[in-house]
Scaffold this active site. Structure first.
Site, PDB file in Angstrom:
ATOM      1  N   GLU A  11      -8.912   8.839   7.869  1.00  0.00           N
ATOM      2  CA  GLU A  11     -10.322   8.722   7.492  1.00  0.00           C
ATOM      3  C   GLU A  11     -11.150   9.803   8.169  1.00  0.00           C
ATOM      4  OE1 GLU A  11     -11.223   4.055   7.217  1.00  0.00           O
ATOM      5  OE2 GLU A  11     -10.121   4.701   8.991  1.00  0.00           O
ATOM      6  N   ASP A 202      -3.285  -5.132   2.758  1.00  0.00           N
ATOM      7  CA  ASP A 202      -2.142  -6.052   2.688  1.00  0.00           C
ATOM      8  C   ASP A 202      -2.657  -7.483   2.661  1.00  0.00           C
ATOM      9  OD1 ASP A 202      -2.025  -7.250   5.614  1.00  0.00           O
ATOM     10  OD2 ASP A 202      -2.381  -5.104   5.827  1.00  0.00           O
TER      11      ASP A 202
END
Length: 232
Positions: A11, A202
């Protein structure tokens, strides 16, 4: 000055490419990049994994760069049944699911010195980020959703169905991760407006390890797009 704390290097690297007039400062092994991102004054930094890393990084950001607001972004495990990898949660509140002084009569998750288990973001900043999410959804070719919800933080990678259900049911949490509530705690102590934005990588249950590796890059790309929209 806006402080942007990312959970991972990917990021940070994505934002750094777009940042102009960059000045790099190294403090305690952390690299802080100060410059202009889409015309806005920002400081970028990677927190590292876990609550202590996140707290130390946030305090250094406050002490050394005079930030007026803090945005923390990263990935999380989905707890709410409607969430899928790639969906986004804007934290309406953060809790520390592994903070437990119930032996002394405290509610589970209550951090010493606070009067509530929930650590709530600045409402104006929270709503602005949420609106930016909706704008990105409207222009995206892929289908995904954004929800407002409680995010639970602890020094554990949650990868069992039993533990994820325990956290979800006790705290009514939409997602879990390892840094957000620590950023929130330090921001509140310093009276700095903050918001936490998490993309689901997830299901925080069986298969979490595999899903995390498969979907984390897509999740990160989504949060990057949202912050680009917000800053623009």
């Amino acid at each position: 000055m806006t402080g942007i704390i990312t959970a991972m290097d990917l990021e940070m690297d994505t934002f750094a490419i777009e940042t102009q007039d960059v000045k790099e400062t190294k403090l305690c092994g952390r690299k802080f990049l100060q410059g202009k991102l889409f015309g806005k004054d920002v400081v970028l930094v990677v927190s590292g994994i876990g609550k202590v890393n996140a707290a130390v990084t946030t305090q250094m950001l406050v002490d050394n760069f005079s930030v007026k607001k803090i945005i923390h972004t990263g990935v999380a495990g989905g707890l709410a049944p409607e969430l899928r990898p790639g969906d986004v949660v804007v934290a309406s509140a953060l809790v520390q699911h592994d903070f437990d002084t119930t032996e002394f009569g405290d509610p589970k998750g209550l951090v010493a010195g606070f009067c509530s288990v929930d650590m709530e973001p600045d409402q104006e900043l929270f709503q602005s980020i949420f609106e930016s999410c909706k704008k990105v959804i409207a222009s995206d070719t892929e289908e995904w959703q954004v929800i407002k919800g409680r995010v639970a933080t602890g020094d554990q990678f949650i990868a069992s169905k039993e533990k994820s259900l325990e956290i979800r049911d006790f705290f009514d949490a939409a997602a879990c991760e390892m840094e957000g509530a620590a950023v929130a705690q330090v921001a509140l102590i310093n009276q700095i407006p903050f918001v936490v934005l998490r993309a689901i990588s997830d299901n925080a249950s069986t298969g979490a390890k595999t899903d995390y590796r498969t979907f984390r890059e897509k999740a990160i790309q989504r949060t990057v797009k949202i912050l680009q929209e917000y800053l623009k």
